[in-house]
Scaffold this motif. Structure first.
Motif, PDB file in Angstrom:
ATOM      1  N   UNK A   1       0.850  -1.192   0.000  1.00  0.00           N
ATOM      2  CA  UNK A   1       0.000   0.000   0.000  1.00  0.00           C
ATOM      3  C   UNK A   1       0.883   1.239   0.000  1.00  0.00           C
ATOM      4  N   UNK A   2       0.534   2.234  -0.796  1.00  0.00           N
ATOM      5  CA  UNK A   2       1.317   3.460  -0.886  1.00  0.00           C
ATOM      6  C   UNK A   2       0.489   4.626  -0.360  1.00  0.00           C
ATOM      7  N   UNK A   3       1.104   5.475   0.420  1.00  0.00           N
ATOM      8  CA  UNK A   3       0.391   6.591   1.037  1.00  0.00           C
ATOM      9  C   UNK A   3       0.927   7.905   0.514  1.00  0.00           C
ATOM     10  N   UNK A   4       0.039   8.807   0.119  1.00  0.00           N
ATOM     11  CA  UNK A   4       0.407  10.188  -0.178  1.00  0.00           C
ATOM     12  C   UNK A   4       0.013  11.011   1.026  1.00  0.00           C
ATOM     13  N   UNK A   5       0.976  11.561   1.785  1.00  0.00           N
ATOM     14  CA  UNK A   5       0.661  12.274   3.032  1.00  0.00           C
ATOM     15  C   UNK A   5      -0.232  13.479   2.789  1.00  0.00           C
ATOM     16  N   UNK A   6      -1.148  13.709   3.699  1.00  0.00           N
ATOM     17  CA  UNK A   6      -2.020  14.875   3.624  1.00  0.00           C
ATOM     18  C   UNK A   6      -2.516  15.175   5.024  1.00  0.00           C
ATOM     19  N   UNK A   7      -2.504  16.423   5.463  1.00  0.00           N
ATOM     20  CA  UNK A   7      -2.938  16.755   6.821  1.00  0.00           C
ATOM     21  C   UNK A   7      -4.402  16.472   7.089  1.00  0.00           C
ATOM     22  N   UNK A   8      -5.212  16.255   6.079  1.00  0.00           N
ATOM     23  CA  UNK A   8      -6.626  15.969   6.328  1.00  0.00           C
ATOM     24  C   UNK A   8      -7.468  16.354   5.154  1.00  0.00           C
ATOM     25  N   UNK A  29      -1.119   5.644  12.756  1.00  0.00           N
ATOM     26  CA  UNK A  29      -0.328   4.708  11.959  1.00  0.00           C
ATOM     27  C   UNK A  29       1.065   4.540  12.565  1.00  0.00           C
ATOM     28  N   UNK A  30       1.537   3.316  12.570  1.00  0.00           N
ATOM     29  CA  UNK A  30       2.862   3.013  13.106  1.00  0.00           C
ATOM     30  C   UNK A  30       3.934   3.381  12.083  1.00  0.00           C
ATOM     31  N   UNK A  31       5.175   3.575  12.533  1.00  0.00           N
ATOM     32  CA  UNK A  31       6.257   3.863  11.588  1.00  0.00           C
ATOM     33  C   UNK A  31       6.348   2.801  10.499  1.00  0.00           C
ATOM     34  N   UNK A  32       6.430   3.262   9.260  1.00  0.00           N
ATOM     35  CA  UNK A  32       6.575   2.370   8.107  1.00  0.00           C
ATOM     36  C   UNK A  32       5.399   1.416   7.953  1.00  0.00           C
ATOM     37  N   UNK A  33       4.204   1.807   8.489  1.00  0.00           N
ATOM     38  CA  UNK A  33       3.025   0.948   8.373  1.00  0.00           C
ATOM     39  C   UNK A  33       2.545   0.860   6.934  1.00  0.00           C
ATOM     40  N   UNK A  58       1.878   9.432  12.180  1.00  0.00           N
ATOM     41  CA  UNK A  58       2.230   9.221  10.779  1.00  0.00           C
ATOM     42  C   UNK A  58       3.222   8.076  10.631  1.00  0.00           C
ATOM     43  N   UNK A  59       3.213   7.411   9.469  1.00  0.00           N
ATOM     44  CA  UNK A  59       4.206   6.365   9.211  1.00  0.00           C
ATOM     45  C   UNK A  59       5.538   6.938   8.727  1.00  0.00           C
ATOM     46  N   UNK A  60       5.628   8.259   8.630  1.00  0.00           N
ATOM     47  CA  UNK A  60       6.834   8.948   8.179  1.00  0.00           C
ATOM     48  C   UNK A  60       7.195  10.027   9.196  1.00  0.00           C
ATOM     49  N   UNK A  61       8.436  10.512   9.154  1.00  0.00           N
ATOM     50  CA  UNK A  61       8.829  11.649   9.969  1.00  0.00           C
ATOM     51  C   UNK A  61       8.258  12.919   9.336  1.00  0.00           C
ATOM     52  N   UNK A 111       9.316  13.018   5.630  1.00  0.00           N
ATOM     53  CA  UNK A 111      10.574  12.320   5.409  1.00  0.00           C
ATOM     54  C   UNK A 111      10.315  10.817   5.433  1.00  0.00           C
ATOM     55  N   UNK A 112      10.581  10.145   4.323  1.00  0.00           N
ATOM     56  CA  UNK A 112      10.322   8.717   4.225  1.00  0.00           C
ATOM     57  C   UNK A 112      11.007   7.919   5.324  1.00  0.00           C
TER      58      UNK A 112
END
Length: 274
Positions: A1-8, A29-33, A58-61, A111-112
């Motif tokens: 699964x690929x995630x595009x980060x978005x604040x909401x 979400x857990x890190x790298x989930x 978030x799963x990313x920093x 940050x990935x």
């Protein structure tokens, strides 16, 4: 699964009277989930309303900062103020909530998890230097070549580091200190001294001092100064003049406020003016 980060989600258009506050829900979400193959991915938004976020992770920093305005991030009993001068590093998987005032121009860099190393295992302030901002802006150029992007990302990771300056308040929660915290939150200009509160609460000044050190890691006076500085930043970024802000947060003059503000933040009030 690929995630595009978005604040909401985007704000609802609504019907009838315009909403004055918006609440957004995000998952935990857990890190790298999920797959985060990017190295650094930028995002920006201007908030038309006062906006709050529920507890999420978030799963990313994430590096949060603002081009304009002020926002807050809350982790447990710790409350950070995020400004154009002071950003906040939020490690992957850290449960946090947040808020931003209307008119804030928020920026975030993701940050990935698999492609970058966290600068800290806990949230820390980051000074948004002109160089760091310039590098992050460059990453937003859609015409940037892959080689130039890789070089710029490496430079960001090289200059990114925790700052000794931060607008952080540890909120006391004990029955003893809760009346003080609530009163100062309601009115940062509250003039009651340590001795005044000791008399009002029926304890010694030493008891309150020990409690503040134990719960917040700082003294009563420094805690008050930081709460006032956080409130002052919110007013300054809304465009209030320094003299009015000084009065609102309990200082007799703009010069006294400026000295206290700089002692607390390491920055001048003018750096936060809208």
């Amino acid at each position: 699964m690929r995630l595009v980060p978005h604040p909401g989600p985007a704000p609802d258009s609504g019907h009838g009277a315009r909403m004055t506050r918006e609440t957004r829900s995000l998952p935990v979400l857990a890190p790298d989930a999920v797959d985060t193959p990017f190295t650094i991915l930028g995002y920006g938004e201007v908030f038309a309303r006062d906006t709050t976020w529920n507890d999420h992770s978030h799963p990313f920093h994430e590096l949060l900062w603002n081009e304009r305005g002020a926002s807050t991030a809350v982790v447990g009993a710790r409350v950070w103020t995020v400004t154009p001068a002071l950003g906040l590093w939020m490690p992957a998987g850290t449960l946090h909530s947040g808020s931003a005032v209307a008119g804030t121009r928020m920026r975030a860099s993701f940050f990935g998890y698999a492609t970058t190393t966290s600068i800290s295992d806990t949230p820390v302030a980051v000074e948004m230097t002109p160089l760091l901002r310039l590098l992050l802006e460059r990453l937003g150029d859609p015409g940037l070549s892959p080689a130039s992007r890789a070089t710029t990302e490496a430079m960001v990771l090289d200059v990114l580091e925790p700052s000794p300056r931060e607008l952080l308040v540890h909120a006391p929660t004990s029955a003893l200190l809760r009346p003080i915290a609530e009163a100062v939150r309601e009115n940062p200009g509250d003039q009651r001294t340590l001795a005044d509160w000791a008399s009002e609460l029926g304890v010694s000044s030493r008891t309150i001092t020990r409690a503040f050190n134990a719960e917040t890691g700082t003294s009563f006076a420094r805690w008050i100064a930081t709460v006032r500085a956080q409130h002052a930043v919110a007013l300054l970024t809304r465009g209030w003049d320094v003299e009015t802000v000084a009065e609102q947060v309990g200082y007799r003059s703009a010069s006294a406020f400026g000295v206290a503000f700089r002692r607390t933040t390491g920055l001048t009030p003018g750096m936060f003016r809208a």
